[in-house]
Scaffold this active site. Structure first.
Site, PDB file in Angstrom:
ATOM      1  N   GLY A  10       0.816  -1.207   0.000  1.00  0.00           N
ATOM      2  CA  GLY A  10       0.000   0.000   0.000  1.00  0.00           C
ATOM      3  C   GLY A  10       0.849   1.256   0.000  1.00  0.00           C
ATOM      4  N   ASP A  11       0.183   2.407  -0.224  1.00  0.00           N
ATOM      5  CA  ASP A  11       0.816   3.727  -0.182  1.00  0.00           C
ATOM      6  C   ASP A  11       1.935   3.879  -1.210  1.00  0.00           C
ATOM      7  OD1 ASP A  11      -0.884   4.274   1.949  1.00  0.00           O
ATOM      8  OD2 ASP A  11       0.566   3.552   3.417  1.00  0.00           O
ATOM      9  N   LYS A  14      -0.509   5.539  -5.505  1.00  0.00           N
ATOM     10  CA  LYS A  14      -1.589   5.270  -6.478  1.00  0.00           C
ATOM     11  C   LYS A  14      -2.413   6.532  -6.757  1.00  0.00           C
ATOM     12  CE  LYS A  14      -3.084   2.069  -3.647  1.00  0.00           C
ATOM     13  NZ  LYS A  14      -1.990   1.989  -2.661  1.00  0.00           N
ATOM     14  N   GLY A  38      -5.947   5.758   1.872  1.00  0.00           N
ATOM     15  CA  GLY A  38      -5.701   7.192   1.906  1.00  0.00           C
ATOM     16  C   GLY A  38      -4.867   7.496   0.679  1.00  0.00           C
ATOM     17  N   HIS A  39      -5.484   8.076  -0.330  1.00  0.00           N
ATOM     18  CA  HIS A  39      -4.785   8.333  -1.591  1.00  0.00           C
ATOM     19  C   HIS A  39      -4.532   9.835  -1.705  1.00  0.00           C
ATOM     20  CE1 HIS A  39      -6.315   4.312  -3.478  1.00  0.00           C
ATOM     21  NE2 HIS A  39      -5.650   4.155  -2.360  1.00  0.00           N
ATOM     22  N   THR A  40      -3.244  10.187  -1.717  1.00  0.00           N
ATOM     23  CA  THR A  40      -2.875  11.603  -1.673  1.00  0.00           C
ATOM     24  C   THR A  40      -2.664  12.166  -3.071  1.00  0.00           C
ATOM     25  OG1 THR A  40      -1.679  11.006   0.326  1.00  0.00           O
ATOM     26  CG2 THR A  40      -1.323  13.229  -0.525  1.00  0.00           C
ATOM     27  N   ARG A 141     -23.286 -12.950   4.687  1.00  0.00           N
ATOM     28  CA  ARG A 141     -24.566 -12.742   4.009  1.00  0.00           C
ATOM     29  C   ARG A 141     -25.578 -11.981   4.858  1.00  0.00           C
ATOM     30  NH1 ARG A 141     -24.597 -18.904   2.152  1.00  0.00           N
ATOM     31  NH2 ARG A 141     -24.239 -19.031   4.375  1.00  0.00           N
ATOM     32  N   GLN A 221      -4.956  -0.268  -1.170  1.00  0.00           N
ATOM     33  CA  GLN A 221      -3.977  -1.122  -0.484  1.00  0.00           C
ATOM     34  C   GLN A 221      -2.945  -1.611  -1.505  1.00  0.00           C
ATOM     35  OE1 GLN A 221      -7.651  -1.912   0.454  1.00  0.00           O
ATOM     36  NE2 GLN A 221      -7.092  -0.118   1.612  1.00  0.00           N
ATOM     37  N   GLY A 299      -1.842   8.381  10.404  1.00  0.00           N
ATOM     38  CA  GLY A 299      -0.687   9.167  10.853  1.00  0.00           C
ATOM     39  C   GLY A 299       0.406   8.307  11.472  1.00  0.00           C
ATOM     40  N   PRO A 301       3.690   5.974  11.871  1.00  0.00           N
ATOM     41  CA  PRO A 301       4.911   5.909  11.056  1.00  0.00           C
ATOM     42  C   PRO A 301       4.901   4.644  10.203  1.00  0.00           C
ATOM     43  CG  PRO A 301       5.423   5.682  13.408  1.00  0.00           C
ATOM     44  CD  PRO A 301       3.950   5.898  13.307  1.00  0.00           C
ATOM     45  N   LYS A 328       8.254   7.665  -6.196  1.00  0.00           N
ATOM     46  CA  LYS A 328       9.089   8.172  -5.099  1.00  0.00           C
ATOM     47  C   LYS A 328      10.587   7.913  -5.325  1.00  0.00           C
ATOM     48  CE  LYS A 328       7.027   8.835  -1.129  1.00  0.00           C
ATOM     49  NZ  LYS A 328       6.233   8.804   0.128  1.00  0.00           N
ATOM     50  N   ASP A 330      12.757   9.993  -6.163  1.00  0.00           N
ATOM     51  CA  ASP A 330      13.526  11.111  -5.614  1.00  0.00           C
ATOM     52  C   ASP A 330      13.894  10.907  -4.147  1.00  0.00           C
ATOM     53  OD1 ASP A 330      10.564  11.385  -5.573  1.00  0.00           O
ATOM     54  OD2 ASP A 330      11.016  12.977  -4.141  1.00  0.00           O
ATOM     55  N   GLY A 412       8.430  13.141  -7.703  1.00  0.00           N
ATOM     56  CA  GLY A 412       7.919  14.105  -6.728  1.00  0.00           C
ATOM     57  C   GLY A 412       6.417  13.945  -6.601  1.00  0.00           C
TER      58      GLY A 412
HETATM   59  P1  GDP Z   1      -1.487   5.703  -2.112  1.00  0.00           P
HETATM   60  O1  GDP Z   1      -2.217   5.184  -0.927  1.00  0.00           O
HETATM   61  O2  GDP Z   1      -0.878   4.624  -2.942  1.00  0.00           O
HETATM   62  O3  GDP Z   1      -2.291   6.654  -2.946  1.00  0.00           O
HETATM   63  O4  GDP Z   1      -0.251   6.533  -1.524  1.00  0.00           O
HETATM   64  P2  GDP Z   1      -0.312   7.606  -0.324  1.00  0.00           P
HETATM   65  O5  GDP Z   1      -0.946   8.834  -0.822  1.00  0.00           O
HETATM   66  O6  GDP Z   1      -0.869   7.004   0.916  1.00  0.00           O
HETATM   67  O7  GDP Z   1       1.228   7.801  -0.020  1.00  0.00           O
HETATM   68  C1  GDP Z   1       2.117   8.241  -0.998  1.00  0.00           C
HETATM   69  C2  GDP Z   1       2.773   9.540  -0.505  1.00  0.00           C
HETATM   70  O8  GDP Z   1       3.878   9.842  -1.334  1.00  0.00           O
HETATM   71  C3  GDP Z   1       1.871  10.741  -0.593  1.00  0.00           C
HETATM   72  O9  GDP Z   1       2.196  11.640   0.433  1.00  0.00           O
HETATM   73  C4  GDP Z   1       2.199  11.334  -1.952  1.00  0.00           C
HETATM   74  O10 GDP Z   1       1.928  12.722  -2.028  1.00  0.00           O
HETATM   75  C5  GDP Z   1       3.667  11.083  -2.020  1.00  0.00           C
HETATM   76  N1  GDP Z   1       4.217  10.846  -3.386  1.00  0.00           N
HETATM   77  C6  GDP Z   1       3.661  10.238  -4.445  1.00  0.00           C
HETATM   78  N2  GDP Z   1       4.528  10.132  -5.460  1.00  0.00           N
HETATM   79  C7  GDP Z   1       5.680  10.686  -5.019  1.00  0.00           C
HETATM   80  C8  GDP Z   1       6.988  10.845  -5.582  1.00  0.00           C
HETATM   81  O11 GDP Z   1       7.271  10.436  -6.694  1.00  0.00           O
HETATM   82  N3  GDP Z   1       7.933  11.454  -4.789  1.00  0.00           N
HETATM   83  C9  GDP Z   1       7.658  11.893  -3.531  1.00  0.00           C
HETATM   84  N4  GDP Z   1       8.645  12.462  -2.847  1.00  0.00           N
HETATM   85  N5  GDP Z   1       6.456  11.749  -2.973  1.00  0.00           N
HETATM   86  C10 GDP Z   1       5.485  11.141  -3.696  1.00  0.00           C
HETATM   87  P1  IMO Z   2      -3.830   2.623   0.568  1.00  0.00           P
HETATM   88  O1  IMO Z   2      -4.974   2.418  -0.382  1.00  0.00           O
HETATM   89  C1  IMO Z   2      -1.232   0.910   3.640  1.00  0.00           C
HETATM   90  C2  IMO Z   2      -3.025  -2.075   6.309  1.00  0.00           C
HETATM   91  C3  IMO Z   2      -3.205  -1.708   7.764  1.00  0.00           C
HETATM   92  C4  IMO Z   2      -3.106  -3.066   8.413  1.00  0.00           C
HETATM   93  C5  IMO Z   2      -3.786  -3.982   7.398  1.00  0.00           C
HETATM   94  C6  IMO Z   2      -5.254  -4.280   7.708  1.00  0.00           C
HETATM   95  O2  IMO Z   2      -3.727   4.011   1.081  1.00  0.00           O
HETATM   96  O3  IMO Z   2      -2.559   2.107  -0.014  1.00  0.00           O
HETATM   97  P2  IMO Z   2      -7.505  -2.867   7.603  1.00  0.00           P
HETATM   98  O4  IMO Z   2      -7.853  -1.539   8.214  1.00  0.00           O
HETATM   99  O5  IMO Z   2      -7.637  -2.911   6.134  1.00  0.00           O
HETATM  100  O6  IMO Z   2      -8.217  -4.000   8.275  1.00  0.00           O
HETATM  101  O7  IMO Z   2      -5.945  -3.070   7.969  1.00  0.00           O
HETATM  102  O8  IMO Z   2      -3.692  -3.321   6.156  1.00  0.00           O
HETATM  103  N1  IMO Z   2      -3.637  -1.125   5.350  1.00  0.00           N
HETATM  104  C7  IMO Z   2      -2.945  -0.269   4.589  1.00  0.00           C
HETATM  105  N2  IMO Z   2      -1.620   0.008   4.565  1.00  0.00           N
HETATM  106  N3  IMO Z   2      -2.077   1.531   2.780  1.00  0.00           N
HETATM  107  C8  IMO Z   2      -3.395   1.261   2.788  1.00  0.00           C
HETATM  108  O9  IMO Z   2      -4.242   1.738   1.852  1.00  0.00           O
HETATM  109  C9  IMO Z   2      -3.896   0.352   3.753  1.00  0.00           C
HETATM  110  N4  IMO Z   2      -5.119  -0.134   4.058  1.00  0.00           N
HETATM  111  C10 IMO Z   2      -4.950  -1.044   5.022  1.00  0.00           C
HETATM  112  O10 IMO Z   2      -2.196  -0.824   8.203  1.00  0.00           O
HETATM  113  O11 IMO Z   2      -1.760  -3.461   8.494  1.00  0.00           O
HETATM  114 MG    MG Z   3      -2.320   5.475   1.129  1.00  0.00          MG
END
Ligand code: GDP
Ligand code: IMO
Ligand code: MG
Length: 423
Positions: A10-11, A14, A38-40, A141, A221, A299, A301, A328, A330, A412
């Site tokens: 995840g993160d 996307k 959480g998609h930023t 169900r 995820q 929030g 880490p 990421k 960079d 970035g």
């Molecule tokens: P997602 O859940 O896959 O949409 O990813 P998140 O938004 O949770 O986390 C990705 C983080 O990296 C966010 O804070 C984005 O703004 C940031 N981000 C995305 N692409 C880049 C990149 O190429 N470089 C840097 N430095 N940050 C990035």
């Molecule tokens: P995005 O779409 C990163 C992780 C949780 C936990 C496990 C199960 O932003 O990439 P849940 O609440 O789904 O029962 O938690 O999955 N997790 C994620 N980790 N990015 C996410 O979504 C996540 N959604 C769930 O931290 O370990």
């Molecule tokens: Mg995320």
């Protein structure tokens, strides 16, 4: 239909990249997950975090669909929608919700907390958004769905579910806090949602396909959190892999064209569970600091480590990935040495490039190949050819090992910090 999904935990970025690509698509559709995502998106220096709304919402020409495979928290959804409406985004016209999307009810969140607490030291590290209890009701169900909101007996059905949930909470010895407030917020959100467009999404999306329109399915995820193929039990409760896009939208596998796998140039994980390349030293701390690796939802880490090729290889096999986007990049700008895990060493001393079934139960030592870092700021560079040689070598090695092209490199968080590359 193309699918874009995360190949790691995840993160991967996307949200950024779906927003970047969305102008090429008539529709962006989410197919699983809920407010655990959480998609930023960073647009013009302003940061937006989307939880349940597809990341195409900032493109006024793009239709956005919340698919049947999702579990929806209406209170969170209302907050997201009000925020977007206040910014002048056309959510009422551009957002469609599947009648078959499951609802996260107020007690689901409490059940999530109670079930996590009961696991003690073995807790999953859930986002506590009610995801697992809502999917349990779906497969049990007894879930309520978005389309039920418009039925006369919705309140009755709700009360039956509530009774069952409160009984379960009692069995888990869970003290229910502020129940009145939780329910009030829920019913406010139900009322607010009444005017949004709820559709028979499987017909809706297949009509788009029939008309030759382009659709991007947006994963949440990552593949290593997939309920079947992730590091079980430390996973989420849905199929985050490509197959989930078919069941979560009602689209045949024969309609899938590209499957885009998104990965970070390194690895992160939030919550519990195995992470073979995790770094516990200063290097890991440095990655977390530069990459601002804190969960966009909780929030917390994020744990950081080097890129893991066996894990990526596995994710590509499960998804049938056709192209890779590296995000990421960079973040590694200032590292003099960069490592890539090519194999795992098992406790008996043997090496493997496969994900072992026992990954959650035994120590696994990563075997690394070390690269010289590029030690240069690449975030302003606009072409791959202008990138430092050692960066090009890093990318070439990954392509060669995974036998897939990397046509896009993100340098970035902003939309324009993105480099297309001929492959
Ligand atoms: P997602 O859940 O896959 O949409 O990813 P998140 O938004 O949770 O986390 C990705 C983080 O990296 C966010 O804070 C984005 O703004 C940031 N981000 C995305 N692409 C880049 C990149 O190429 N470089 C840097 N430095 N940050 C990035
Ligand atoms: P995005 O779409 C990163 C992780 C949780 C936990 C496990 C199960 O932003 O990439 P849940 O609440 O789904 O029962 O938690 O999955 N997790 C994620 N980790 N990015 C996410 O979504 C996540 N959604 C769930 O931290 O370990
Ligand atoms: Mg995320």
């Amino acid at each position: 239909m193309d699918i874009l999904l995360g190949l790691q935990w995840g993160d991967e970025g996307k949200g950024k990249i779906v927003d970047f690509l969305a102008e090429k698509y008539h529709m962006v559709a989410r197919f699983q997950g809920g407010p655990n995502a959480g998609h930023t998106l960073n647009i013009g220096g302003k940061k937006h975090v989307l939880r349940q709304i597809p990341s195409g919402i900032f493109r006024s020409e793009t239709t956005n669909l919340i698919g049947n495979g999702m579990v929806l928290d209406l209170v969170t959804l209302k907050k997201e929608l009000v925020e977007l409406e206040n910014m002048g985004i056309t959510v009422r016209q551009n957002l469609f919700i599947s009648k078959k999307a499951q609802l996260i009810l107020p007690a689901h969140r409490l059940l999530d907390a109670a079930q996590e607490h009961a696991k003690g030291d073995h807790k999953i590290g859930s986002t506590l958004r009610g995801i697992s209890p809502a999917y349990q009701d779906k497969t049990g169900r007894s879930g309520l769905r978005m389309g039920d909101l418009h039925q006369k007996d919705f309140e009755q059905k709700y009360l039956e579910r509530k009774e069952d949930h409160l009984e379960k909470l009692k069995q888990l010895d869970f003290e229910v806090p502020n129940w009145g407030d939780l329910e009030e917020d829920f019913w406010d959100a139900v009322e607010y949602m009444m005017n949004f467009q709820v559709v028979d999404s499987e017909y809706f999306i297949n009509d788009f396909i029939q008309q030759g329109k382009n659709i991007l399915a947006e994963g949440a995820q990552g593949t290593l959190l997939d309920v079947d193929f992730g590091s079980y039990p430390f996973v989420t409760s849905s199929n985050t892999s490509a197959a989930g896009a078919c069941t979560g939208l009602g689209v045949s596998p024969r309609k899938i064209e590209e499957t885009i796998g998104v990965f970070k140039a390194y690895c992160t994980r939030v919550g519990s569970g195995p992470f073979p390349t995790e770094l516990f030293d200063e290097t890991g701390k440095k990655m977390a600091e530069i990459g601002r690796e804190f969960g966009s939802v909780t929030g917390r880490p994020r744990r950081c480590g080097w890129l893991d090729l066996p894990a990526l290889q596995y994710a590509n096999m499960i998804n049938g990935t056709t192209q890779l986007y590296m995000m990421k990049s960079d973040v590694l700008n200032t590292f003099s040495e960069i490592k890539i895990c090519t194999h795992y060493e098992l406790p008996d001393g043997t090496q493997t490039d496969k994900m072992p079934f026992e990954i959650a139960d035994m120590p696994i030592k990563p075997v690394y190949k070390t690269f010289k870092g590029w030690e240069k700021d690449i975030s302003e560079i606009k072409t791959f050819e202008a990138m430092p040689k050692s960066f090009q070598q890093y990318v070439a090695f990954i392509e060669q090992e995974l036998n897939l092209p990397i046509p896009l490199i993100s340098v970035g968080a902003e939309r324009d910090e993105t480099v297309w590359r001929k492959v």
